[in-house]
Design an enzyme around this catalytic site. Structure first.
Site, mmCIF file in Angstrom:
data_model
loop_
_atom_site.group_PDB
_atom_site.id
_atom_site.type_symbol
_atom_site.label_atom_id
_atom_site.label_comp_id
_atom_site.label_asym_id
_atom_site.label_seq_id
_atom_site.Cartn_x
_atom_site.Cartn_y
_atom_site.Cartn_z
ATOM 1 N N ARG A 294 -12.538 -19.394 4.851
ATOM 2 C CA ARG A 294 -13.050 -18.270 6.204
ATOM 3 C C ARG A 294 -13.808 -19.881 7.100
ATOM 4 N NH1 ARG A 294 -11.876 -13.413 2.844
ATOM 5 N NH2 ARG A 294 -13.591 -13.794 1.496
ATOM 6 N N CYS A 422 0.717 -15.685 -0.536
ATOM 7 C CA CYS A 422 -0.869 -15.249 -1.835
ATOM 8 C C CYS A 422 0.679 -14.789 -2.411
ATOM 9 C CB CYS A 422 -1.849 -14.715 -1.642
ATOM 10 S SG CYS A 422 -0.974 -12.992 -0.950
HETATM 11 N N1 SAH Z 1 -7.587 -11.615 5.453
HETATM 12 C C1 SAH Z 1 -8.260 -10.657 4.882
HETATM 13 C C2 SAH Z 1 -7.437 -10.378 3.625
HETATM 14 C C3 SAH Z 1 -6.326 -9.420 4.045
HETATM 15 S S1 SAH Z 1 -5.078 -8.948 2.962
HETATM 16 C C4 SAH Z 1 -9.688 -11.025 4.491
HETATM 17 O O1 SAH Z 1 -10.013 -12.561 4.822
HETATM 18 O O2 SAH Z 1 -9.828 -10.463 3.659
HETATM 19 C C5 SAH Z 1 -3.831 -8.436 3.679
HETATM 20 C C6 SAH Z 1 -4.205 -6.834 4.726
HETATM 21 O O3 SAH Z 1 -2.575 -6.633 5.071
HETATM 22 C C7 SAH Z 1 -4.450 -5.697 4.504
HETATM 23 O O4 SAH Z 1 -5.186 -5.712 4.826
HETATM 24 C C8 SAH Z 1 -3.750 -4.665 4.926
HETATM 25 O O5 SAH Z 1 -3.856 -3.597 4.865
HETATM 26 C C9 SAH Z 1 -2.479 -5.503 5.871
HETATM 27 N N2 SAH Z 1 -1.404 -5.085 6.175
HETATM 28 C C10 SAH Z 1 -0.408 -5.552 5.208
HETATM 29 N N3 SAH Z 1 0.875 -5.159 6.259
HETATM 30 C C11 SAH Z 1 0.801 -4.960 7.031
HETATM 31 C C12 SAH Z 1 1.454 -4.606 8.651
HETATM 32 N N4 SAH Z 1 3.352 -5.532 8.193
HETATM 33 N N5 SAH Z 1 0.978 -5.476 9.376
HETATM 34 C C13 SAH Z 1 -0.201 -5.405 9.492
HETATM 35 N N6 SAH Z 1 -1.346 -5.455 8.206
HETATM 36 C C14 SAH Z 1 -0.487 -5.216 7.512
#
Ligand code: SAH
Length: 479
Positions: A294, A422
């Site tokens: 980030r 991941c």
């Molecule tokens: N980038 C974030 C972590 C992402 S975790 C950080 O830095 O904190 C993955 C995320 O994807 C979760 O918030 C989940 O709600 C979302 N997610 C899962 N499937 C999804 C989809 N099909 N469309 C949109 N969001 C989704």
């Protein structure tokens, strides 16, 4: 630690989408850890014969098939059911057993789990070691001590208890925890810290623990007591509610283990404040693994139109805004996560007029943006785990290719793509190939300018490559 992913059930990873279609079809599920949760397999209690001396001859032990000791000799800590010739005695799940090769030679002490495809996970390679409370105290203290070196500056005194264990001062288990401070850190990273199935994340003076193996489950109270003694947090909260628990034959748990949960848990990361919903948020509440990635986004965001897909509570978005992004459009399927993201934005006094939040399925949203002729200078794709094991790799590959192809199409010439996986079931090599395929189909030339991975508080044991679950690439498309 995560889903059974058969082989990688305690690899510390993100929530999985399992066998689901990656498109988040149902808003109803948007606040869950994955878009559409599959029912968990039924909890299987230990066999009635367990512990009664039935079921085999000799002292309780796991005897391996001839030749199947090789991975243990390389110090890989998992014993798969297919490698086991027989289990002597009638051990219960969670019991510590000696693991022996076909000739009867000692290989390791390991925690047995009758319900898992990973029959046992290694605690120790030393025959003279006793797996008891003192063992866990030593292991936990060593993990805390290893995190000390990662702290940016001396953070105060030390508990005399930990000093006694370590024979030297530790800052990680120090008054900095008692004094809240808000720092976030993964204190224990399961197999890679020699404690299979155990994750401990620290958010200020709250510790969140996640247990994903029968062995760690057996020692749950000892582990909690030790953490309480050495870290003196206000609260130890247990988030043992991932799919893997059911598949390991363990009941799901979500609740306070020690102390009282503070009303507002937050983590301060590179000076940014993030609210952490430890009880209902994803995983242990926050994605500490992306901390440094980030920060890199912040450095590269100045003056850019940014698209942050799978934004959760706004991590990458806030960094991009602080880095001077012209605009940041953030998309996630979880309304709850987006509400926290908006709070985080306000709490950090960042310019809300440059931020737009969208509750949507990213697969559909990307197509919509393409159809609208939108374009961006910097795109972040940080989806949940598509492939918990290699068995899911093919389907997951299609999901990764789809979003990355669309991402490439939405990038302006010279634009940057931050793309992550991941998934334990997708190797770094395979991920790079998938991204190359996506760029080809999108008709763009792209260069890798950074290879990324999880932050240093998520170490990877050399003998346990599964620990390297987070892979990231920063790509620049040709101008
Ligand atoms: N980038 C974030 C972590 C992402 S975790 C950080 O830095 O904190 C993955 C995320 O994807 C979760 O918030 C989940 O709600 C979302 N997610 C899962 N499937 C999804 C989809 N099909 N469309 C949109 N969001 C989704």
């Amino acid at each position: 630690m995560t889903s059974q992913k058969n082989k990688s059930s305690s690899t510390p990873q993100r929530p999985s989408q399992g066998k689901q279609d990656f498109r988040n079809k149902s808003r109803r599920n948007a606040n869950e850890r994955r878009p559409a949760k599959k029912p968990l397999p039924a909890f299987r209690p230990p066999s009635p014969a367990c512990g009664r001396g039935a079921g085999g001859e000799g002292a309780p032990a796991i005897l391996l098939k001839d030749g199947r000791e090789k991975s243990l000799l390389r110090r890989h800590p998992w014993i798969f059911s297919g490698a086991v010739e027989r289990v002597n005695g009638a051990p219960c799940s969670g019991d510590t057993l000696a693991v022996r090769d076909a000739a009867g030679n000692f290989l390791a002490w390991a925690a047995y789990n009758a319900a898992s495809q990973i029959t046992a996970r290694v605690w120790s390679w030393s025959e003279s070691e006793t797996i008891d409370a003192a063992f866990f105290r030593r292991k936990i203290a060593a993990a805390l001590n290893a995190r000390d070196a990662l702290l940016p500056s001396p953070a105060g005194g030390i508990t005399s208890d930990l000093a006694a264990v370590l024979g030297q001062p530790s800052r990680m288990a120090s008054s900095s925890i008692r004094g809240a401070g808000g720092e976030g850190m993964r204190l224990i990273h399961a197999e890679s810290d020699g404690l299979p199935g155990l994750i401990v994340d620290r958010y200020g003076n709250t510790l969140v623990i996640q247990i994903g193996s029968a062995g760690a489950e057996r020692w749950r109270d000892t582990i909690a007591d030790t953490l309480q003694e050495l870290c003196k947090p206000a609260c130890i909260y247990e988030r043992s509610d991932s799919d893997s628990r059911g598949l390991e034959g363990l009941e799901l748990r979500n609740g306070v283990l020690r102390g009282t949960l503070p009303g507002n848990v937050e983590v301060i990361e590179h000076g940014l404040h993030f609210k952490v919903d430890v009880a209902a948020g994803q995983k242990t509440g926050f994605y500490l693994d992306q901390r440094d990635n980030r920060a890199l986004t912040e450095k590269l965001a100045h003056g850019k139109d940014v698209l942050n897909c799978f934004c959760y509570t706004g991590g990458f978005s806030l960094y991009a805004l602080r880095g001077g992004a012209k605009s940041v459009l953030s998309i996630d399927a979880s309304g709850d996560a987006l509400r926290i993201a908006a709070e985080n934005l306000a709490n950090n006094n960042l310019d809300a007029s440059r931020a737009e939040w969208q509750e949507a399925d990213v697969f559909q949203a990307l197509r919509k943006l393409r159809d609208q002729g939108r374009s961006f200078d910097l795109i972040i794709l940080d989806p949940p785990k598509f492939a918990p094991t290699a068995a899911f790799a093919e389907k997951a590959a299609r999901g990764y290719k789809d979003i990355n192809l669309l991402g490439f199409k939405l990038l302006r010439p010279g634009g940057l793509l931050f793309t992550y996986s991941c998934s334990g079931g997708i190797s770094a090599d395979l991920f790079q190939k998938i991204i190359a395929g996506a760029a080809l189909d999108a008709g763009v030339d792209a260069q890798i300018i950074h290879h990324l991975h999880a932050s240093a508080d998520h170490p990877v044991l050399l003998s346990f490559p599964e620990g390297a679950y987070l892979k990231g690439l920063v790509l620049r498309v040709a101008g």
